[in-house]
Design a protein around this motif. Sequence first.
Motif, short mmCIF file in Angstrom:
data_model
loop_
_atom_site.label_atom_id
_atom_site.label_comp_id
_atom_site.label_asym_id
_atom_site.label_seq_id
_atom_site.Cartn_x
_atom_site.Cartn_y
_atom_site.Cartn_z
N ALA A 255 -116.30 67.28 -19.24
CA ALA A 255 -116.40 66.98 -20.68
C ALA A 255 -115.76 65.62 -20.97
CB ALA A 255 -115.73 68.08 -21.50
N MET A 256 -114.58 65.39 -20.42
CA MET A 256 -113.88 64.13 -20.68
C MET A 256 -114.57 62.96 -19.99
SD MET A 256 -109.85 65.13 -20.79
CE MET A 256 -109.47 63.47 -21.37
N SER A 257 -115.10 63.22 -18.81
CA SER A 257 -115.79 62.16 -18.06
C SER A 257 -117.07 61.72 -18.79
CB SER A 257 -116.09 62.69 -16.66
OG SER A 257 -117.07 61.93 -16.02
N TYR A 258 -117.74 62.67 -19.45
CA TYR A 258 -118.92 62.31 -20.25
C TYR A 258 -118.51 61.32 -21.35
CZ TYR A 258 -122.22 65.77 -18.36
OH TYR A 258 -123.08 66.48 -17.56
N GLY A 259 -117.33 61.51 -21.94
CA GLY A 259 -116.83 60.58 -22.96
C GLY A 259 -116.65 59.18 -22.39
N LEU A 327 -118.88 73.67 -22.16
CA LEU A 327 -117.92 73.29 -21.13
C LEU A 327 -116.51 73.70 -21.53
CD1 LEU A 327 -120.50 71.48 -20.71
CD2 LEU A 327 -118.98 69.79 -19.67
N TRP A 328 -116.17 73.47 -22.80
CA TRP A 328 -114.84 73.83 -23.28
C TRP A 328 -114.66 75.34 -23.33
CZ3 TRP A 328 -111.47 70.24 -22.93
CH2 TRP A 328 -111.83 68.90 -23.11
N GLU A 329 -115.73 76.02 -23.75
CA GLU A 329 -115.66 77.47 -23.81
C GLU A 329 -115.44 78.05 -22.42
OE1 GLU A 329 -118.53 78.80 -27.07
OE2 GLU A 329 -118.71 80.36 -25.52
N ASN A 330 -116.16 77.49 -21.44
CA ASN A 330 -115.97 77.95 -20.06
C ASN A 330 -114.54 77.67 -19.59
OD1 ASN A 330 -116.70 78.83 -17.36
ND2 ASN A 330 -116.69 76.68 -16.80
N ALA A 331 -114.05 76.47 -19.90
CA ALA A 331 -112.73 76.07 -19.38
C ALA A 331 -111.59 76.80 -20.06
CB ALA A 331 -112.55 74.57 -19.54
N GLY A 333 -111.89 79.21 -22.86
CA GLY A 333 -112.15 80.45 -23.59
C GLY A 333 -112.67 80.19 -25.00
N GLU A 334 -112.96 81.29 -25.70
CA GLU A 334 -113.60 81.16 -27.02
C GLU A 334 -112.74 80.42 -28.04
OE1 GLU A 334 -115.17 84.83 -28.56
OE2 GLU A 334 -116.44 85.10 -26.79
N ASP A 335 -111.42 80.53 -27.87
CA ASP A 335 -110.54 79.86 -28.84
C ASP A 335 -110.15 78.46 -28.37
OD1 ASP A 335 -109.15 80.83 -26.69
OD2 ASP A 335 -107.36 81.37 -27.85
N TRP A 336 -111.08 77.80 -27.67
CA TRP A 336 -110.77 76.48 -27.08
C TRP A 336 -110.37 75.45 -28.13
CZ3 TRP A 336 -113.65 72.16 -28.37
CH2 TRP A 336 -114.87 72.39 -29.02
N GLU A 337 -110.89 75.59 -29.35
CA GLU A 337 -110.58 74.58 -30.37
C GLU A 337 -109.11 74.57 -30.75
OE1 GLU A 337 -114.43 73.73 -33.05
OE2 GLU A 337 -114.07 75.86 -32.66
N GLN A 338 -108.48 75.75 -30.61
CA GLN A 338 -107.03 75.76 -30.85
C GLN A 338 -106.29 75.06 -29.71
OE1 GLN A 338 -108.24 79.38 -32.04
NE2 GLN A 338 -108.55 77.84 -33.63
N LYS A 339 -106.87 75.15 -28.51
CA LYS A 339 -106.15 74.63 -27.34
C LYS A 339 -106.40 73.15 -27.09
CE LYS A 339 -106.34 79.14 -25.04
NZ LYS A 339 -107.15 79.93 -24.12
N MET A 340 -107.56 72.66 -27.45
CA MET A 340 -107.87 71.25 -27.17
C MET A 340 -108.13 70.50 -28.47
SD MET A 340 -108.02 68.82 -25.10
CE MET A 340 -107.90 69.53 -23.45
N THR A 341 -107.07 69.92 -28.98
CA THR A 341 -107.16 69.17 -30.25
C THR A 341 -107.53 67.72 -29.97
OG1 THR A 341 -104.85 68.56 -30.09
CG2 THR A 341 -105.36 70.62 -31.25
N ARG A 342 -107.88 66.99 -31.03
CA ARG A 342 -108.18 65.56 -30.89
C ARG A 342 -106.94 64.81 -30.38
NH1 ARG A 342 -113.12 64.44 -33.38
NH2 ARG A 342 -112.74 62.20 -33.21
N ASP A 343 -105.77 65.20 -30.88
CA ASP A 343 -104.54 64.52 -30.44
C ASP A 343 -104.29 64.72 -28.96
OD1 ASP A 343 -104.05 63.57 -32.91
OD2 ASP A 343 -102.52 65.06 -33.45
N LYS A 344 -104.52 65.94 -28.51
CA LYS A 344 -104.31 66.25 -27.09
C LYS A 344 -105.26 65.42 -26.22
CE LYS A 344 -102.78 68.30 -23.54
NZ LYS A 344 -101.40 68.17 -23.08
N LEU A 345 -106.51 65.34 -26.66
CA LEU A 345 -107.50 64.57 -25.90
C LEU A 345 -107.11 63.10 -25.85
CD1 LEU A 345 -111.12 65.78 -26.75
CD2 LEU A 345 -110.12 65.48 -24.49
#
Lengths: 352, 352
Positions: A255-259, A327-331, A333-345
Motif C-alpha cells: 500500500a505504501m509502495s504504491y504511494g 490491503l489495509w483490511e488484510n494487514a 483487520g476491519e478496524d484498520w482506519e483506527q490503526k493507520m492514521t494520516r499522521d502515522k503514515l
Amino acid sequence: MVPKVVFGRGCFDQLPSILAPQRKDKAPFIYLVDDVFKENEELINRMNLRFNDKLIFVSAEEEPKTEQVDTIVKNIKSEFTYRPSGIIGVGGGSILDLSKAVSIMLTNKGSASDYQGWDLVKNKAVYHVGVPTISGTGAEVSRTTVLTGPEKKLGINSDFTPFDQVVLDPDLTVGVPKNQWFYTGMDCFIHCVESLNGTFLNEFSKSYGEKAYDLCKEIFMNGNLTEVESRGKLMMASWHGGMSIAYSQVGVAHAMSYGLSYVLGTKHGVGNCIVFDHLEEYYPEGVRLFKEMKEYHNIDIPQGICGNLTDYQMETMIDIALSLVPLWENALGEDWEQKMTRDKLKELYLKM
Amino acid sequence: MVPKVVFGRGCFDQLPSILAPQRKDKAPFIYLVDDVFKENEELINRMNLRFNDKLIFVSAEEEPKTEQVDTIVKNIKSEFTYRPSGIIGVGGGSILDLSKAVSIMLTNKGSASDYQGWDLVKNKAVYHVGVPTISGTGAEVSRTTVLTGPEKKLGINSDFTPFDQVVLDPDLTVGVPKNQWFYTGMDCFIHCVESLNGTFLNEFSKSYGEKAYDLCKEIFMNGNLTEVESRGKLMMASWHGGMSIAYSQVGVAHAMSYGLSYVLGTKHGVGNCIVFDHLEEYYPEGVRLFKEMKEYHNIDIPQGICGNLTDYQMETMIDIALSLVPLWENALGEDWEQKMTRDKLKELYLKM
C-alpha cells in the motif's frame, strides 16, 4: 489460474511450437519485449517471428500506465485489419502487466483506466502468453495487472487477466543486474510476509505463501546453491508467491509502495524494499530477515527519498496509500482506519 | 493445469452459481457421485439439480474400469438427445477419474481403452468439474485418469483430461473413516517421496513435491493441529502432490501397486501402503517416516495378500508392474531393467 505452463532451462525454444496452433489467418502475433533485449539478436531470433508478426520494444524504466496501454492498443488497431492472434509479453513485471492489459483492451471498449478495480472486464481477452525474464513479481501467474492511471495506481483484477500460457525458462534470467535481482526477489518475499501475516489468509494461500517464503530463505540466505539451482528456485518462488495472493492480499508495504510509485515514479521492486525496511512494527520477523538478506548480499536501499516532498505531494502519497482498502483490511483487520492514521503514515514516509 | 478453483469451508454451496453460466439449452448436467452419499440428503440438496439434470450414484468399491466408463457414456448418449452441459464428479479419486474419463469419451469415438496412454485424445472433453470428498489422490488436479482396461491399468494422460473447475471444500471430507483417511493421505505422501527421489525431477515439480511432503509431515506426525486445520492442509497437500507429478513421475510403489490392483483388485490407496511398507531399499527415509506415521495413528496394513497367488497371477502382476516404463525410468534411471528383474519383483511381492 494460468491453464498452461512449461518450465525448464531452454524451454523458451518451445514458444514457436506453442504459438503455431493459436495462429489465425492474417492475424499477427504481437510481441511486447523489454527494451533491454533490443541488441540481443540471439533472443529475438529464437522468437521466430513470421508473416506480419510485430515486435514492439517497451521500456520498463517507468511503471506501466493506463495511457501507455491505450496507445499500444490504438497503434495495433490502426496498423492491423485483423485482431491479433495473440500478445506475447517477454520481460519483467511491467512488461507482463502491460501485455495482460493490452490483451484485455483489444476486446473491451474505452480506456484501460475504466477497468482498474475488481471484475469490471466484460469480454474475454485476446490469447496472451507471459515469458518472465526476471523472477519475483508474480505477474506471470497473478489475476491482476497493476497500472498507474490518471487517478489511481490499481490493478485490472479479473478472470480474463491471467495469461493463457506461461513459459518459465530460468535461463532467461541470466544477466539480471544484482540490485534488480534482489529488489525483485524481495517483491516476492515481501508479498509472502504480507499474505502470511494477513487476516484474509486461508490454507490455500498459506501453503503457496509458505513455500515461496521458504524458497526465498533458501535462495537469499544460503550460500550453498549453484546459480542454476538458485535461478530455478527463484522462478518457482515467484510463481508460488503470486499464487498465494489468489486467496489473500498484500499489506502495509505494498500500500505504501504504491504511494511512492504514484508520486515519485519509484519502481515497484525497490519501492517495496524502501518501505519494508521501516516496517518492524508490523512485520517484526519478516523485516529482521529482510535486513539480514540485505546485509548478506551487500545491497543498498535508497534513503531519504521523501525528505523534500511538498505538502501536496505528501498528502497525495497518503491518499493513494489509504485508497487501497483491501490491503489495509488484510494487514490490520476491519478496524484498520483506527490503526493507520494520516499522521502515522506521514511519520513512516518521512523515515524513508 | 486446472484453470479455475475455489477453496474454502462451505464453498461447495457455490457449485450451482459456478455451473449456471455453463448450462446449454436442453443439455443436462450429469452428476457422478460416490454412493456413500446415497442417503445424504443434505449434500444432494446442496447440488440443486434443475431441469433434466441427472444424478448417478457410483460405487467406488472397485478401481474404475474402461468398461465402466463406456457403459456410463452409452447410457448418457441413449438417454439424452443433447450432449451434456457438463459432468460433475463428487467423490474420491475413483469417482474423479471416472468423471474425467466420461467427459472425454462423450466427445471421442470408440472405447476408453483406446486412449490409455499419453496424448491419444483428439477432441476437447465436455466441461467437467471435480469435487473431492477425500484428500490425497491428487486426481482433482492431475492430467491423467487412471483406468483398469482389458489389457492394462494405465491412465488417459492428455491436455483435455484436467478438470475445467475444481471445488475444494475441506468440510466435505468430514466423516471419512480413519483407515481410509490414512491410506489416501499416504497416496499423496508416497507419490511425493517417489517424485522427489526420481530422476525426472526439476525445480517446478520439486517445489510442489516438497510442499506436499512438508504438509503431510505436519498433518500425520503432529498432534497439535485442530481437525479443521488438518483437513484444510491435507486438501492442499493432495493438490500440491498432484501438481508435483506435472514434471515428474511416480516410482516403485505405484508401479507395484498397479500390479496388485490389476490382479487382486486392491484399491489404490491401501495398495500403495502395502507396497511402500517394504521398500526401505529404494526409499529409506520415506519408508522410515511412513512406519512412524502408521504407528502413531495405529493403522493396520493388510499382510500376506500375495501368499496364495497362482504362478499365473504372480507372472501377470509382474508383467503389469514392469509395463509401466516411465515409472521405473524415473525411479531407477535409464538402466532400470538391470536393477529391477522379475525375480526381484517376485521376492518383493512375496513379502506383501
